[in-house]
Design an enzyme around this catalytic site. Structure first.
Site, PDB file in Angstrom:
ATOM      1  N   HIS A 140       0.837  -1.202   0.000  1.00  0.00           N
ATOM      2  CA  HIS A 140       0.000   0.000   0.000  1.00  0.00           C
ATOM      3  C   HIS A 140       0.865   1.242   0.000  1.00  0.00           C
ATOM      4  O   HIS A 140       0.509   2.271  -0.565  1.00  0.00           O
ATOM      5  CB  HIS A 140      -0.881   0.021   1.256  1.00  0.00           C
TER       6      HIS A 140
ATOM      7  N   GLU B 166      -3.692 -10.331 -23.414  1.00  0.00           N
ATOM      8  CA  GLU B 166      -2.455 -10.252 -22.623  1.00  0.00           C
ATOM      9  C   GLU B 166      -1.826 -11.627 -22.417  1.00  0.00           C
ATOM     10  O   GLU B 166      -0.897 -11.794 -21.642  1.00  0.00           O
ATOM     11  CB  GLU B 166      -2.698  -9.543 -21.291  1.00  0.00           C
TER      12      GLU B 166
ATOM     13  N   ASP C  75       1.439  -8.031 -19.122  1.00  0.00           N
ATOM     14  CA  ASP C  75       1.341  -9.487 -19.046  1.00  0.00           C
ATOM     15  C   ASP C  75       1.719 -10.143 -20.370  1.00  0.00           C
ATOM     16  O   ASP C  75       2.295 -11.225 -20.382  1.00  0.00           O
ATOM     17  CB  ASP C  75      -0.079  -9.909 -18.641  1.00  0.00           C
TER      18      ASP C  75
HETATM   19  C1  PEP Z   1      -1.316  -5.479 -18.525  1.00  0.00           C
HETATM   20  O1  PEP Z   1      -1.083  -6.648 -18.198  1.00  0.00           O
HETATM   21  O2  PEP Z   1      -0.685  -4.880 -19.408  1.00  0.00           O
HETATM   22  C2  PEP Z   1      -2.366  -4.723 -17.838  1.00  0.00           C
HETATM   23  C3  PEP Z   1      -2.731  -3.525 -18.231  1.00  0.00           C
HETATM   24  O3  PEP Z   1      -2.910  -5.288 -16.744  1.00  0.00           O
HETATM   25  P1  PEP Z   1      -2.188  -5.301 -15.307  1.00  0.00           P
HETATM   26  O4  PEP Z   1      -0.947  -4.444 -15.393  1.00  0.00           O
HETATM   27  O5  PEP Z   1      -3.176  -4.777 -14.343  1.00  0.00           O
HETATM   28  O6  PEP Z   1      -1.880  -6.758 -15.150  1.00  0.00           O
HETATM   29 MG    MG Z   2      -2.512  -7.718 -17.002  1.00  0.00          MG
END
Ligand code: PEP
Ligand code: MG
Length: 612
Positions: free
Chosen positions: A211, A454, A478
């Site tokens: 946090h 992703e 991802d």
């Molecule tokens: C990503 O994976 O690019 C995305 C936008 O999701 P997060 O970063 O929340 O996994």
């Molecule tokens: Mg993601």
């Protein structure tokens, strides 16, 4: 970022000056801070133990009870103040603290110690809470380990009550605007920081999921965490630099390094001011191609920054942050309120609400007892979890459908890998809509539905997916991780993580083509979409929507306004033909500099992007 001069050797030309030391940690909140150093130490652990007489036990336990009650009230008040200042999610952290203080196991544990060990209440509280914090710190799960900071936070609050004084805020101790170096900073200490007094901070502990990191970025205080033991090195240090872009802490910087960083900080801030004033200008290339720039948000309070910096809408609302500080999943009603707040403040601008992306590094506290997974990034995360746990998913779908009546809302499912997952998610959405209709509760039945692309599997079947969705949003954080098999949170392989890799570019190209063939929208909402280095490439690959953290909007708008579509297309073709990430990154740097020579230098370009 200015290049670093090598550290002074002890036998260097200025023996009187302490040697400059460069430490590397995790960059969690961007910006540069230079200033005098204050090394903060936690209140509790400095207190010597005090024995009490056996006859004093009852009175001591009563003193403990009074202190716990007062500390709970105080945490509740801090929660109310934080709600006004920072928004509901930050306030919820403090609300959870109040409940931890009121938890009978703390009262009973400390009471037992007073009785059995005949020690003062202060020490009994320290023993109970330090043992709890130490247990959390030993967990390999970084999210749970980071909760130790919350425990230390409530410890300081209770000790403040027992010792008859309001716990002093960190900044009360500061002689003037300073950098704070600490073993750890609790979330509420961080939430109470005044950026005019605390110019930046660096801590030994901490991870990206803490946090503390989230709050620092929201307050725009440059911060580096997870440095490991360094405070002993820092005790004699008078001045330091915190480089929140690169994750560096420089103790006793030499004059040349200080000057370079001062210049860079000044340039950075002037640049941001100038660019922010251009928030109303369209993100249009020199040859007239218009892009739409959207903001990414985690908390409702960030909508303001999106609007102030000219976002056309919100392209990614990470709703899992509503769940991450909670002791129980927020109810349908609580979710409806949260979504309604964000939608209303957007005043008709579009918003893409992403359904829960929990799991892996984003763990919610009430699920702490769930079985451990050996490979959580490949495990029960995101849409997989939502499809498995219908009682978790259904209230969210209902809340979104209801709130969607208040504005231009689209829904997006994260981490979809297969057609069958998409179909299941859509079926549950339809079921939720039918449920609302049967109950006579108003909700929007025809919500546009998108998926995040992703996972390489989704990119490879994007042509199929495109037939059954209204839009794609490419989650490059991802997508890079899964394409290259490089954990995006693991510092030891961070040099292998690159969105410039030709494999990633080919997947993006494929997704854009699949969307184009069906005439559906496609955007990039991962870190790549807000990185100036990639703006020209993404334009050339066919992207017309980019979504990013609000503070990236001015720089991306500037880049778009300085380039041409034909040049971007040529760049994309050249990059797609390359064999290595390094070649692509080098090409992108060169082209960006040719098109916009005043682009600030960037060190370690594609490596820091894993910090999404
Ligand atoms: C990503 O994976 O690019 C995305 C936008 O999701 P997060 O970063 O929340 O996994
Ligand atoms: Mg993601």
């Amino acid at each position: 970022m200015p290049p670093l001069a090598p550290p002074h050797q002890p036998d260097g030309p200025t023996p009187a000056a302490p040697p400059m030391q460069v430490l590397r940690g995790l960059a969690v909140s961007p910006g540069i801070a230079i200033g005098p150093v204050v090394v903060a130490s936690p209140v509790g652990r400095r207190l010597p133990p005090r024995k009490i007489a056996r006859e004093a036990v009852a009175a001591e336990k009563a003193r403990l009870d009074r202190a716990l009650e007062a500390a709970e009230v105080e945490a509740d008040q801090a929660c109310a103040e934080a709600r006004d200042r920072l928004g509901p999610q930050y306030a919820d952290i403090l609300g959870a603290h109040a409940r931890m203080i009121g938890d009978p196991t703390l009262r009973e544990g400390a009471g037992r110690r007073i009785e059995q060990e005949t020690i003062a209440a202060e020490h009994a509280v320290i023993e109970v809470l330090e043992a709890h914090a130490a247990r959390l710190e030993q967990l390999s799960d970084s999210y749970l380990a980071a909760r130790a900071a919350d425990v230390r936070d409530i410890e300081a609050r209770i000790l403040g009550q027992l010792m008859g004084r309001r716990p002093r805020g960190l900044q009360d101790e500061l002689p003037g605007p300073s950098l704070v170096l600490a073993a750890d900073l609790s979330p509420s200490e961080t939430a109470g920081l005044d950026p005019r007094r605390v110019l930046g901070f660096a801590t030994e502990a901490g991870g990206r999921a803490s946090h503390t990191a989230i709050v620092a970025a929201a307050l725009e205080i440059p911060a580096v965490v997870g440095l490991g033991k360094f405070l002993d090195l820092a005790r004699q240090c008078r001045i330091a630099i915190i480089d929140g872009d690169e994750g560096l802490v420089i103790l006793d910087p030499d004059a040349a390094t200080q000057e370079r960083y001062r210049d860079a900080a000044e340039e950075r801030s002037e640049r941001f001011q100038v660019l922010s004033r251009q928030a109303d200008l369209p993100a249009e290339t020199l040859d007239g191609t218009r892009l739409e720039l959207w903001g990414n948000i985690e908390f409702s309070g960030e909508v303001e920054a999106c609007l102030g910096l000219g976002a056309a809408g919100v392209g990614l609302y990470r709703t899992e942050f509503l769940f991450m500080n909670a002791e129980a999943p927020p109810t349908e009603e609580q979710q409806f309120e949260a979504y309604a707040t964000v939608i209303r403040s957007l005043q008709g601008r579009p918003i893409v609400i992403r359904t829960l992306d929990l799991g892996a590094d984003k763990l919610e506290s009430y699920r702490a007892s769930a079985p451990r997974e050996a490979n959580p990034f490949l495990g029960l995360r995101s849409i997989r979890l939502s499809l498995r746990d219908r009682d978790l998913f259904r209230p969210q779908l209902r809340a979104i459908l209801r709130a969607a009546l208040l504005g231009d809302v689209r829904i997006m499912f994260p981490l979809v890998s297969t057609m069958s997952e998409l179909r299941q998610a859509r079926a549950l959405l339809a079921e939720a809509a039918a449920g609302l209709a049967a109950e006579g509760i108003p909700g929007r039945g025809d919500l546009p539905v998108g998926v995040m692309v992703e996972v390489p599997a989704a990119a490879l079947v994007a042509d199929h997916l495109a037939k059954e969705v209204d839009f794609f949003s490419i989650g490059t954080n991802d997508l890079v991780q899964y394409t290259l098999a490089v954990d995006r949170t693991n510092e030891t392989v961070a040099d292998l993580y690159s969105a410039a890799d030709p494999a990633v570019l080919r997947l993006i190209e494929r997704v854009v083509q699949a969307a184009g063939a069906r005439g559906i929208d496609v955007s990039v909402c991962g870190t790549m979409g807000g990185d100036p280095l990639y703006a020209m490439l993404l334009l050339g690959l066919g992207l017309r929507h980019l979504s990013m953290p609000p503070h990236q909007l001015p720089e991306i708008r500037r880049v778009i306004r300085g380039i041409r579509l034909d040049a971007a297309r040529a760049l994309a073709a050249e990059a797609l033909a390359m064999e290595t990430a390094a070649e692509v990154a080098d090409l992108l740097q060169r082209r960006l500099r040719e098109a916009l020579p005043d682009t600030p230098p960037r060190s370690g370009a594609p490596r820091s992007e894993a910090r999404g």
